[in-house]
Design a protein around this motif. Structure first.
Motif, PDB file in Angstrom:
ATOM      1  N   SER A  91     -54.857  71.268  24.379  1.00  0.00           N
ATOM      2  CA  SER A  91     -53.653  71.690  23.667  1.00  0.00           C
ATOM      3  C   SER A  91     -53.160  70.575  22.772  1.00  0.00           C
ATOM      4  N   ALA A  92     -52.330  70.962  21.809  1.00  0.00           N
ATOM      5  CA  ALA A  92     -51.724  69.954  20.933  1.00  0.00           C
ATOM      6  C   ALA A  92     -50.882  68.982  21.728  1.00  0.00           C
ATOM      7  N   ALA A  93     -50.368  69.438  22.860  1.00  0.00           N
ATOM      8  CA  ALA A  93     -49.539  68.566  23.687  1.00  0.00           C
ATOM      9  C   ALA A  93     -50.329  67.397  24.259  1.00  0.00           C
ATOM     10  N   ASP A  94     -51.659  67.516  24.330  1.00  0.00           N
ATOM     11  CA  ASP A  94     -52.484  66.454  24.870  1.00  0.00           C
ATOM     12  C   ASP A  94     -52.847  65.399  23.829  1.00  0.00           C
ATOM     13  N   ARG A  95     -52.522  65.639  22.561  1.00  0.00           N
ATOM     14  CA  ARG A  95     -52.852  64.693  21.515  1.00  0.00           C
ATOM     15  C   ARG A  95     -51.810  63.588  21.449  1.00  0.00           C
ATOM     16  N   ASP A  96     -52.133  62.544  20.664  1.00  0.00           N
ATOM     17  CA  ASP A  96     -51.153  61.490  20.436  1.00  0.00           C
ATOM     18  C   ASP A  96     -49.943  62.063  19.712  1.00  0.00           C
ATOM     19  N   PRO A  97     -48.731  61.495  19.938  1.00  0.00           N
ATOM     20  CA  PRO A  97     -47.548  61.973  19.212  1.00  0.00           C
ATOM     21  C   PRO A  97     -47.774  61.871  17.715  1.00  0.00           C
ATOM     22  N   PRO A  98     -47.231  62.801  16.939  1.00  0.00           N
ATOM     23  CA  PRO A  98     -47.424  62.754  15.486  1.00  0.00           C
ATOM     24  C   PRO A  98     -46.778  61.529  14.876  1.00  0.00           C
ATOM     25  N   ALA A  99     -47.317  61.101  13.727  1.00  0.00           N
ATOM     26  CA  ALA A  99     -46.744  59.950  13.023  1.00  0.00           C
ATOM     27  C   ALA A  99     -45.276  60.228  12.703  1.00  0.00           C
ATOM     28  N   GLY A 100     -44.449  59.210  12.846  1.00  0.00           N
ATOM     29  CA  GLY A 100     -43.031  59.362  12.535  1.00  0.00           C
ATOM     30  C   GLY A 100     -42.226  60.067  13.604  1.00  0.00           C
ATOM     31  N   ALA A 101     -42.785  60.194  14.826  1.00  0.00           N
ATOM     32  CA  ALA A 101     -42.097  60.961  15.864  1.00  0.00           C
ATOM     33  C   ALA A 101     -40.745  60.370  16.239  1.00  0.00           C
ATOM     34  N   THR A 102     -40.595  59.052  16.110  1.00  0.00           N
ATOM     35  CA  THR A 102     -39.327  58.438  16.500  1.00  0.00           C
ATOM     36  C   THR A 102     -38.292  58.460  15.376  1.00  0.00           C
ATOM     37  N   GLU A 103     -38.720  58.796  14.157  1.00  0.00           N
ATOM     38  CA  GLU A 103     -37.803  58.833  13.019  1.00  0.00           C
ATOM     39  C   GLU A 103     -37.028  60.147  12.996  1.00  0.00           C
ATOM     40  N   ALA A 104     -35.815  60.097  12.461  1.00  0.00           N
ATOM     41  CA  ALA A 104     -35.079  61.341  12.212  1.00  0.00           C
ATOM     42  C   ALA A 104     -35.750  62.092  11.064  1.00  0.00           C
ATOM     43  N   GLN A 105     -35.583  63.401  11.066  1.00  0.00           N
ATOM     44  CA  GLN A 105     -35.978  64.187   9.904  1.00  0.00           C
ATOM     45  C   GLN A 105     -34.787  65.027   9.464  1.00  0.00           C
ATOM     46  N   PHE A 106     -34.746  65.344   8.179  1.00  0.00           N
ATOM     47  CA  PHE A 106     -33.561  65.948   7.574  1.00  0.00           C
ATOM     48  C   PHE A 106     -33.928  67.291   6.953  1.00  0.00           C
ATOM     49  N   GLU A 107     -33.187  68.322   7.321  1.00  0.00           N
ATOM     50  CA  GLU A 107     -33.462  69.667   6.817  1.00  0.00           C
ATOM     51  C   GLU A 107     -32.598  69.962   5.596  1.00  0.00           C
ATOM     52  N   VAL A 108     -33.235  70.451   4.526  1.00  0.00           N
ATOM     53  CA  VAL A 108     -32.506  70.835   3.317  1.00  0.00           C
ATOM     54  C   VAL A 108     -32.871  72.262   2.925  1.00  0.00           C
ATOM     55  N   ILE A 109     -32.004  72.861   2.116  1.00  0.00           N
ATOM     56  CA  ILE A 109     -32.197  74.220   1.607  1.00  0.00           C
ATOM     57  C   ILE A 109     -32.683  74.093   0.163  1.00  0.00           C
ATOM     58  N   PRO A 110     -33.717  74.836  -0.240  1.00  0.00           N
ATOM     59  CA  PRO A 110     -34.312  74.633  -1.570  1.00  0.00           C
ATOM     60  C   PRO A 110     -33.495  75.229  -2.719  1.00  0.00           C
ATOM     61  N   LEU A 111     -32.333  74.646  -2.945  1.00  0.00           N
ATOM     62  CA  LEU A 111     -31.480  75.077  -4.044  1.00  0.00           C
ATOM     63  C   LEU A 111     -31.669  74.144  -5.244  1.00  0.00           C
ATOM     64  N   LYS A 112     -31.205  74.566  -6.391  1.00  0.00           N
ATOM     65  CA  LYS A 112     -31.383  73.803  -7.624  1.00  0.00           C
ATOM     66  C   LYS A 112     -30.820  72.388  -7.476  1.00  0.00           C
ATOM     67  N   GLY A 113     -31.615  71.407  -7.899  1.00  0.00           N
ATOM     68  CA  GLY A 113     -31.173  70.022  -7.894  1.00  0.00           C
ATOM     69  C   GLY A 113     -31.324  69.303  -6.572  1.00  0.00           C
TER      70      GLY A 113
END
Length: 274
Positions: A3-25
């Motif tokens: 399973s994917a759970a058995d793999r190494d953690p993805p790169a950047g796992a300890t960093e925050a990630q930011f969600e945005v909405i695809p609006l103009k600008g």
């Protein structure tokens, strides 16, 4: 099966990630207010359409960000279209996607939920990083046992998990414990609302249905005081509680997934103060 759970953690796992909405600008605003190279996810909705999500993800990748488009299963017709989207994204320098079921009332084709799309994406691009969503405070359409079963099935293909918005630590931490007890070891990114005005947060929260945490607003607990005291939600106390919980063996909480509501100026002020 591995399973994917058995793999190494993805790169950047300890960093925050930011969600945005695809609006103009939005790309210019991300460049102006988020750190260079930040992880930025781009939402998908029937109102904006997948084309807007793909376009903004490409712009962000070209600007040096780790762009993570949301792919909404109910907006995608079939495996052929899913593979086509992967090719478009790879050509734009995007190598990670976040898979959700989506809010479309009627599916566009074969996918009624996110599991089938996760399976097809993992088969088409074995090296891709796949995020998935989950609902610590209850899924609106399935019971708790079925929700755990679905998370387990999706975890066979995903690299990490993002929760819906949460405003209290204990329900989230208890849910994480239940996943670990069920043998689900994926890194988990807690979904955290950025500091925004109370009225805006309540309006958005009511639309997305954040479960028990939202119902605290009608009570008198510490969560409500944090939310309505100064007229602006402050996530710092929640993040501190989660950091203390992270010390618990086996929880494996990753960096938070910050719902910005496109108020990147507020996010920048918050980050600077922290």
């Amino acid at each position: 099966m591995t399973s994917a759970a058995d793999r190494d953690p993805p790169a950047g796992a300890t960093e925050a990630q930011f969600e945005v909405i695809p609006l103009k600008g939005i790309t210019d605003r991300v460049e102006g207010h988020l750190p260079p190279g930040a992880r930025v996810t781009v939402t998908a909705s029937p109102a904006q359409g997948l084309a807007a999500t793909i376009a903004v993800a490409g712009e962000l990748a070209a600007a040096g960000f780790t762009a993570i488009p949301h792919l909404a299963a109910r907006q995608i017709r079939d495996r052929h279209e899913a593979t086509d989207l992967l090719e478009q994204l790879a050509a734009a320098g995007v190598h990670e996607v976040f898979v959700i079921a989506g809010d479309a009332t009627r599916p566009a084709g074969d996918y009624t939920g996110s599991l089938g799309l996760l399976e097809d994406l993992a088969a088409a691009a074995p090296g891709i990083t796949l995020g998935m969503g989950a609902h610590p405070e209850g899924h609106p359409f399935v019971d708790e046992q079925e929700a755990i079963r679905l998370v387990r099935a999706k975890a066979e293909h995903a690299s990490y998990l993002v929760t819906q918005m949460c405003f209290e630590a204990p329900p989230l931490l208890q849910w994480v414990r239940s996943l670990r007890e069920a043998g689900i070891t994926l890194p988990i990114r807690p979904g955290i609302a950025a500091p925004v005005g109370t009225a805006r947060l309540l309006r958005i929260g009511a639309k997305v249905g954040v479960g028990r945490s939202l119902r605290m607003l009608s009570g008198r607990g510490s969560g409500m005081r944090r939310l309505v005291g100064p007229g602006e939600w402050d996530p710092d106390a929640l993040l501190a509680e989660l950091a203390r919980g992270q010390e618990e063996s086996g929880l494996a909480l990753a960096g938070p997934h910050v719902y910005t509501f496109n108020d990147l100026e507020a996010v920048a002020r918050w980050r600077a103060a922290a």
